[in-house]
Motif scaffolding. Structure first.
Motif, PDB file in Angstrom:
ATOM      1  N   PRO A 187       0.842  -1.316  -0.053  1.00  7.20           N
ATOM      2  CA  PRO A 187       0.177  -0.074   0.073  1.00  7.20           C
ATOM      3  C   PRO A 187       0.855   1.264   0.067  1.00  7.20           C
ATOM      4  N   GLU A 188       0.273   2.188  -0.535  1.00  7.75           N
ATOM      5  CA  GLU A 188       0.896   3.635  -0.490  1.00  7.75           C
ATOM      6  C   GLU A 188       0.739   4.238   0.997  1.00  7.75           C
ATOM      7  N   LYS A 189       1.778   4.641   1.487  1.00  7.22           N
ATOM      8  CA  LYS A 189       1.787   5.407   2.906  1.00  7.22           C
ATOM      9  C   LYS A 189       2.293   6.838   2.838  1.00  7.22           C
ATOM     10  N   ARG A 190       2.714   7.335   1.753  1.00  4.80           N
ATOM     11  CA  ARG A 190       3.320   8.584   1.697  1.00  4.80           C
ATOM     12  C   ARG A 190       1.904   9.840   1.328  1.00  4.80           C
ATOM     13  N   THR A 191       2.134  10.951   2.421  1.00  9.93           N
ATOM     14  CA  THR A 191       1.172  11.811   2.368  1.00  9.93           C
ATOM     15  C   THR A 191       0.885  12.240   1.276  1.00  9.93           C
ATOM     16  N   PHE A 192       1.889  12.863   0.359  1.00  9.55           N
ATOM     17  CA  PHE A 192       1.586  13.637  -0.951  1.00  9.55           C
ATOM     18  C   PHE A 192       0.884  12.992  -2.089  1.00  9.55           C
ATOM     19  N   PHE A 193       1.187  11.495  -1.907  1.00  6.24           N
ATOM     20  CA  PHE A 193       0.366  10.646  -2.918  1.00  6.24           C
ATOM     21  C   PHE A 193      -1.175  10.251  -2.498  1.00  6.24           C
ATOM     22  N   LEU A 194      -1.119  10.310  -1.158  1.00  3.72           N
ATOM     23  CA  LEU A 194      -2.628   9.929  -0.873  1.00  3.72           C
ATOM     24  C   LEU A 194      -3.715  11.090  -0.983  1.00  3.72           C
ATOM     25  N   GLU A 195      -3.196  12.216  -0.761  1.00  2.00           N
ATOM     26  CA  GLU A 195      -4.310  13.510  -1.027  1.00  2.00           C
ATOM     27  C   GLU A 195      -4.985  13.258  -2.423  1.00  2.00           C
TER      28      GLU A 195
END
Length: 779
Positions: free
Chosen positions: A349-357
């Motif tokens: 899973p993706e966990k990095r904030t910039f890509f989650l928004e």
């Protein structure tokens, strides 16, 4: 064994020439500026924000789109200073506010009356919503609440869940949950409410209190933290309450076992909304990360100090643009290691904030799961060995990135462009990668859209993907049932491609409580290998589906019985089978206590066309030869209800595997107290194969100290006997202000190896200490 251990020290890379070159700005911001200009001009063609209706038009549209009876709750007006957020509904404004008290039981018996009354009140002003909830309980001493940490899953504790559909589109929304300890969880509605993206974070506050009647919560949601459709007089709104000791779930609207609370098509209405004002819509979040790293026993300790900057600007209440510079992900938790006894990579899973928004907008298709993800953001800024999607990833520094996400009228828009840095010592240059996603809402709950990606992390030229998808969805099939039908097509290209490069498929899903059925078909050509996507195998036609029949027998001890049958069939493009997996679970019982157990059987088969490694350690390598294999596996599993201070799960599986035998045992033990929680996990695979025997072990431990909802300490430990690596990731997060956070992260790694005396010893491998301070200014 496939895993990404972000606890490994990061590769430190200096800026080329000491500064970012002009061509970086040109290559990143010209495409982004062009996109922003296009959107802005579209907004300005016939007025200030023409896609937004007037209040009269919005109300008329709501009436046309709302054929169902929806419960409603009016918002009372209040000045910010008139409410002290303390979890006690004692201010005069609360006494004057309208209240809703008509929650209806969903579990255990649909339509019943809850054991305790739940009172909902909402206040608001142009800057914020304040939601007050009084949860009466006939036995306050029996309240189940362990967590105090931010973003903990609260499903296994007493809690309330609030859903806001701020676009009133019956498809999207925001989820906020709070337990009696004021632990907060937030997420985005995805998959039309069938799921929630829990990795999304917003700025909001919650306080709770307890008394002899139960517990009470006050929740403050700044309007600057969410997007919304301007001009609406009403928003979609729902609230669900969980009483864990009774295994009772009650809901304000859409109290049906066929629906999830996040299905905003079944939400009620929040009426009499104030005229919200998001101000300038500008947020500036600088951060500084400093620390020390020792990459190996022989390396010198290096000290670092890197600034980073994130800026967001609202282009209206429902469209957000973001820019990130020298992006830092120091606070991101390491991935959980996973055993992998297959020949295919695992999706992490993706966990990095910039890509989650705004990540919900970039979702594509339906029912594809790990078969095909056209845009897999972990392909940006992370480098993997060939064929590995989640193992030993090297972090590639991100110089600058830009993103636009939101909605223009009934159109969902997302665009992302990122520039990564040149890494000395590797055959990598600077790389620009990006994606665009547009999805148009049609009918009551359906959509049609397109996606396009461009770029390649390792510099392979001419790389792009484009695709289109259509999803028909209704929650009124045969009266009040869910039905989803989806179709997609995609094509990709790269200069090194010589084969067919297309993918297409369909899915039909009937996800309801008593009967849940689905079937999905996906065809992937030989050359379908998108550089920014996740495709574990191509050149195949995949069929998968299943039927779950889940009656509620109304027995004294059993709440629900699940009878499951599933299939997964992979054919080559000549229609010859390559792999298959059949699953039969005749017994899967959920007890009234919350405990569960199941028994199942799985016929399986695989035809690898070349040898692959099944297990690899310092001492031995066990492989599987090319050939045709079929086998049967059997399992039994059980779980203790999480409402207990001591809970856990245990699974035992036996049977053949690739011409040999494989026994697997997995277990998790969880210990919970208000201040401390401990979770221990273990998996052991014992294989007796034609090419050799092996034992694969994976151990993990998580220790948390929960001082308050805003101050938490956690330590995550992992060890496996393939890498012989013991990694620990220890983090402190202190939210000293709703807009400010301090993170302290310590990573330590040990390596187990043979000494000169041929005995196994632990040796120091690397460590890293990082401190990150960030604060957001809003206007």
């Amino acid at each position: 064994m496939t895993f990404l251990n972000l606890a490994q020290p990061r590769l430190e890379v200096a800026y080329p020439g000491g500064h970012m070159q002009r061509r970086i700005y040109f290559s990143v911001f010209v495409p982004l500026a062009f996109f922003l200009t296009f959107v802005t001009q579209a907004l300005a063609q016939s007025g200030e924000e023409p896609e937004e209706p007037t209040a009269e038009e919005a109300s008329q549209q709501e009436e046309e789109e709302e054929p169902l009876e929806r419960p409603s709750l009016g918002v009372g007006f209040i000045a910010r200073e008139d409410v002290q957020l303390d979890g006690v509904l004692s201010e005069p404004a609360w006494a004057q506010a309208g209240a809703s008290e008509n929650l209806v039981v969903v579990e255990p018996v649909e339509g019943g009356e809850p054991a305790g009354e739940t009172i909902i009140k909402v206040l608001g002003n142009p800057d914020e919503l304040i939601i007050g909830v009084a949860c009466h309980d006939p036995n306050p001493a029996g309240i189940v609440a362990f967590s105090k940490a931010r973003d903990d899953e609260l499903d296994n504790e007493d809690h309330i869940t609030i859903v806001l559909d701020t676009f009133l589109d019956n498809r999207t929304g925001y989820v906020f949950a709070v337990n009696p300890n004021a632990a907060r969880f937030d997420g985005l509605v995805i998959s039309q409410g069938e799921d929630v993206n829990s990795d999304w974070d917003a700025v909001w506050e919650a306080k709770t209190s307890r008394d002899e009647e139960g517990w009470t919560a006050e929740i403050r949601i700044p309007i600057k933290s969410i997007g919304y459709r301007k001009g609406l007089a009403n928003w979609g709104f729902n609230l669900e309450r969980r009483v864990q000791r009774l295994q009772e779930t009650s809901r304000w609207s859409g109290a049906s076992q066929d629906y999830e609370v996040a299905q905003t098509s079944r939400a009620g209405l929040l009426t009499e909304l104030p005229n919200f004002d998001f101000g300038l819509g500008l947020s500036i979040r600088p951060a500084i990360t400093t620390g020390a790293v020792k990459e190996s026993p022989d390396a010198d300790r290096e000290f670092t100090g890197d600034p980073s900057l994130d800026v967001t600007q609202r282009l209206g209440p429902n469209l957000l643009s973001s820019v990130t510079i020298n992006t830092d992900f120091a606070e991101t938790e390491v991935d959980a290691r996973q055993t992998n006894l297959t020949r295919f990579e695992i999706e992490f899973p993706e966990k990095r904030t910039f890509f989650l928004e705004g990540s919900d907008i970039f979702q594509f298709g339906w029912g594809l799961d790990e078969t095909l993800v056209p845009f897999y953001s972990r392909r940006i800024g992370l480098l993997f060995e060939e064929g590995e999607g989640g193992g030993d990833g090297l972090q590639i520094p991100i110089d600058v990135g830009g993103k636009v996400n939101g909605r223009v009228g009934n159109t969902n828009v997302g665009a992302l462009v990122v520039r990564t840095r040149n890494v000395s010592g590797l055959d990598l240059g600077e790389a620009t990668m990006g994606t665009v996603r547009i999805r148009q809402n049609i009918l009551a709950e359906s959509s049609v859209g397109m996606i396009a990606t461009s770029g390649d992390q390792i510099g392979r030229s001419g790389s792009w993907l484009t695709g289109a998808d259509f999803r028909y969805q209704t929650s009124e099939f045969r009266g009040e049932k869910n039905l989803i039908a989806s179709f997609f097509g995609a094509t990709t290209n790269r200069e090194d491609f010589d084969e067919r490069k297309n993918a297409y498929g369909f899915s039909v899903d009937y996800p309801n409580d008593l009967l849940d059925m689905s079937i999905t078909s996906t065809r992937l050509d030989d050359g379908f290998d998108p550089s920014l996507g996740f495709v574990p195998r191509s050149g195949v036609h995949i069929w998968e589906g299943g039927v779950d029949y889940a009656p509620r027998p109304n027995w004294a001890l059993v709440r629900q019985m699940f009878h499951e049958a599933s299939f997964y069939l992979v054919n080559d493009l000549e229609n010859q089978w390559e792999s298959y997996h059949l699953g039969f679970v005749p017994v899967n019982w959920l007890l009234e206590s919350g405990d569960s157990f199941e028994v199942g059987w799985s016929p399986e088969g695989d035809r690898p066309d070349e040898e692959f490694e099944l297990f690899e350690s310092e001492e031995k390598v066990v492989t599987v030869e090319a050939g045709s294999y079929t086998w049967n596996r059997y399992h039994v599993a059980g779980a203790l209800a999480d409402k207990r201070r001591v809970s856990g799960e245990l699974r035992y599986e036996i049977g053949q595997y690739y011409g040999g035998d494989l026994d697997t045992i997995e277990g998790v033990l969880a210990l919970n107290w208000p201040l401390i929680s401990v979770e221990l996990g273990a998996e052991r695979n014992i294989g007796s194969m034609p090419e050799g025997d092996f034992t694969q072990n994976l151990y993990s431990g998580r220790f948390e100290v929960k001082v308050s909802a805003d101050l938490n300490f956690s330590s995550f430990l992992q060890y496996d006997n393939e890498s012989e690596s013991l990694g620990t990731n220890t983090r402190m997060r202190w939210t000293f202000n709703p807009l400010g956070d301090l993170f302290v992260v310590y990573n330590h790694n040990l390596q187990r190896s043979l000494s000169d005396m041929m005995t196994r010893v632990w040796e120091y491998d690397s460590n890293e200490l990082l401190v990150k301070l960030q604060y957001t200014w809003r206007n």
